[in-house]
Design an enzyme around this catalytic site. Structure first.
Site, PDB file in Angstrom:
ATOM      1  N   CYS A 103      77.465  35.113  52.504  1.00  0.00           N
ATOM      2  CA  CYS A 103      78.557  36.059  52.213  1.00  0.00           C
ATOM      3  C   CYS A 103      79.921  35.542  52.610  1.00  0.00           C
ATOM      4  O   CYS A 103      80.932  36.146  52.271  1.00  0.00           O
ATOM      5  CB  CYS A 103      78.292  37.421  52.829  1.00  0.00           C
ATOM      6  SG  CYS A 103      77.642  37.364  54.456  1.00  0.00           S
ATOM      7  N   HIS A 140      71.866  44.273  51.962  1.00  0.00           N
ATOM      8  CA  HIS A 140      72.035  43.739  50.614  1.00  0.00           C
ATOM      9  C   HIS A 140      70.766  42.999  50.195  1.00  0.00           C
ATOM     10  O   HIS A 140      70.049  42.476  51.037  1.00  0.00           O
ATOM     11  CB  HIS A 140      73.183  42.712  50.584  1.00  0.00           C
ATOM     12  CG  HIS A 140      74.550  43.298  50.703  1.00  0.00           C
ATOM     13  ND1 HIS A 140      75.421  42.954  51.715  1.00  0.00           N
ATOM     14  CD2 HIS A 140      75.219  44.183  49.917  1.00  0.00           C
ATOM     15  CE1 HIS A 140      76.564  43.606  51.547  1.00  0.00           C
ATOM     16  NE2 HIS A 140      76.461  44.356  50.469  1.00  0.00           N
ATOM     17  N   ARG A 180      85.871  48.923  52.087  1.00  0.00           N
ATOM     18  CA  ARG A 180      85.933  47.554  51.570  1.00  0.00           C
ATOM     19  C   ARG A 180      86.548  47.463  50.178  1.00  0.00           C
ATOM     20  O   ARG A 180      86.757  46.364  49.659  1.00  0.00           O
ATOM     21  CB  ARG A 180      84.517  46.934  51.583  1.00  0.00           C
ATOM     22  CG  ARG A 180      83.902  46.892  52.996  1.00  0.00           C
ATOM     23  CD  ARG A 180      82.781  45.890  53.104  1.00  0.00           C
ATOM     24  NE  ARG A 180      83.240  44.565  52.736  1.00  0.00           N
ATOM     25  CZ  ARG A 180      82.448  43.539  52.517  1.00  0.00           C
ATOM     26  NH1 ARG A 180      81.146  43.678  52.650  1.00  0.00           N
ATOM     27  NH2 ARG A 180      82.939  42.354  52.174  1.00  0.00           N
ATOM     28  N   GLU A 230      81.994  37.148  49.542  1.00  0.00           N
ATOM     29  CA  GLU A 230      80.973  37.129  48.491  1.00  0.00           C
ATOM     30  C   GLU A 230      80.758  38.503  47.859  1.00  0.00           C
ATOM     31  O   GLU A 230      80.372  38.611  46.691  1.00  0.00           O
ATOM     32  CB  GLU A 230      79.640  36.651  49.081  1.00  0.00           C
ATOM     33  CG  GLU A 230      78.497  36.774  48.110  1.00  0.00           C
ATOM     34  CD  GLU A 230      77.164  36.619  48.779  1.00  0.00           C
ATOM     35  OE1 GLU A 230      76.476  35.660  48.439  1.00  0.00           O
ATOM     36  OE2 GLU A 230      76.813  37.447  49.646  1.00  0.00           O
ATOM     37  N   ASP A 231      81.026  39.554  48.631  1.00  0.00           N
ATOM     38  CA  ASP A 231      80.772  40.896  48.103  1.00  0.00           C
ATOM     39  C   ASP A 231      81.765  41.326  47.034  1.00  0.00           C
ATOM     40  O   ASP A 231      81.523  42.316  46.339  1.00  0.00           O
ATOM     41  CB  ASP A 231      80.767  41.910  49.261  1.00  0.00           C
ATOM     42  CG  ASP A 231      79.563  41.698  50.159  1.00  0.00           C
ATOM     43  OD1 ASP A 231      78.471  41.435  49.625  1.00  0.00           O
ATOM     44  OD2 ASP A 231      79.716  41.775  51.389  1.00  0.00           O
ATOM     45  N   ASP A 264      86.253  43.762  57.105  1.00  0.00           N
ATOM     46  CA  ASP A 264      85.120  43.004  56.555  1.00  0.00           C
ATOM     47  C   ASP A 264      85.527  41.961  55.514  1.00  0.00           C
ATOM     48  O   ASP A 264      84.670  41.414  54.817  1.00  0.00           O
ATOM     49  CB  ASP A 264      84.122  43.980  55.909  1.00  0.00           C
ATOM     50  CG  ASP A 264      83.203  44.630  56.943  1.00  0.00           C
ATOM     51  OD1 ASP A 264      82.710  43.909  57.830  1.00  0.00           O
ATOM     52  OD2 ASP A 264      82.958  45.851  56.834  1.00  0.00           O
ATOM     53  N   ARG A 314      74.691  49.916  48.751  1.00  0.00           N
ATOM     54  CA  ARG A 314      76.023  49.561  48.263  1.00  0.00           C
ATOM     55  C   ARG A 314      76.145  49.522  46.742  1.00  0.00           C
ATOM     56  O   ARG A 314      77.225  49.720  46.194  1.00  0.00           O
ATOM     57  CB  ARG A 314      76.428  48.197  48.834  1.00  0.00           C
ATOM     58  CG  ARG A 314      76.514  48.159  50.348  1.00  0.00           C
ATOM     59  CD  ARG A 314      77.700  48.932  50.869  1.00  0.00           C
ATOM     60  NE  ARG A 314      77.705  49.023  52.322  1.00  0.00           N
ATOM     61  CZ  ARG A 314      78.175  48.084  53.144  1.00  0.00           C
ATOM     62  NH1 ARG A 314      78.676  46.976  52.642  1.00  0.00           N
ATOM     63  NH2 ARG A 314      78.138  48.266  54.445  1.00  0.00           N
TER      64      ARG A 314
END
Ligand code: CIR
Length: 263
Positions: free
Chosen positions: A257, A172, A96, A76-77, A71, A142
């Site tokens: 993202c 999200h 992740r 962006e995460d 991923d 998350r």
């Protein structure tokens, strides 16, 4: 290098991006069923996305790609930017968490003050929506309460007010809502949790239309899979740039993202 010790120069627009893993199809899925992903098409679409950012004034910085991190394209995460402060995140999906290290290396090379969210706090950048000095943070699958507490402690002293939003309908917060350059929050109503929390909310006609990247005061970037929303936003006086991100949408990603914008 245009950076100085004082921070990011206001005229320099930077976007951090990370090339897709060839194993992207093995990434996390929460709300969608797994369908085949065309890795070559994903590469082509990613190049188109990066090109669209460059064509609109962004200098792009590529974080070292990581084929083993399925991923990792959804950069962006992993980091959230508040002016010249970067907050590295603590991704809520275990698969992740290793994405952050290479991002730390790239961010550290910029003139940014670097902080981080730490375990047991978890926070994904996709849960953080900035609208002026308001920071909406999604509390969902998350991002947990401790992650929100840590973010609040970091950014409140910078003059931001953190508003926590329970998120259940989507992965999200920003899978459901993003904001136009004028601060209007947009979303596809069926997929928006707690719509009354937003000062100014505009419903868009397509789920994929909920995600926009602000390119400038008068332009946004969005997915080509939401043409009615593109027309609606154009009718509000914005220039709309569209890109095909179908392979990323299959993995619950969207235009926001795929990059981290630093202004
Ligand atoms: C995940 O589930 O973590 C990825 N497959 C998609 C992440 C998309 N990120 C985002 O919306 N901010």
């Amino acid at each position: 290098n245009a950076f100085t010790a004082g921070g990011v120069e206001p005229t320099r627009l930077i976007a951090l991006v990370r090339a897709p893993s060839s194993r992207m199809a093995e990434g996390e899925l929460t709300h969608l069923d797994r369908v085949p992903v065309d890795a070559d098409l994903a590469d082509t679409q990613w190049e188109g996305y990066v090109e669209a950012l460059r064509a609109n004034g962004f200098e792009t910085i590529e974080v070292a790609a990581a084929d083993e991190l399925a991923d990792s394209v959804f950069i962006e995460d992993t980091v959230v930017i508040f002016g010249d402060v970067a907050v590295l995140t603590s991704p809520g999906a275990e698969s992740r968490q290793a994405e952050v290290e290479a991002v730390r290396a790239s961010v550290s090379a910029l003139a940014l003050e670097v902080h981080e969210i730490t375990q047991p706090g978890t926070l994904d950048g996709g849960d953080v929506l900035k609208v002026g000095s308001t920071v909406y943070v999604g509390r969902g699958g998350r991002t947990n309460a401790e992650g929100i507490r840590q973010l609040r402690a970091l950014v409140s002293p910078l003059g931001y007010s953190v508003i926590a939003v329970p998120v259940e309908k989507v992965l999200h917060l920003k899978s459901g809502v993003t904001a136009l350059p004028d601060g209007t929050v947009i979303g596809y109503a069926d997929l928006v949790d707690n719509v009354d929390l937003y000062d100014r909310f505009l419903a868009v006609p397509e789920a994929e239309g909920a995600a926009v990247v602000v390119l400038s005061d008068d332009a946004v970037l969005m997915s080509s899979s939401a043409p009615k929303t593109a027309a609606l936003i154009e009718n509000l006086g914005y220039r709309v740039v569209t890109v095909d991100v179908s392979e990323f949408e299959k993995m619950e990603g969207c235009v926001t993202c795929l990059s981290v914008r630093i202004r």
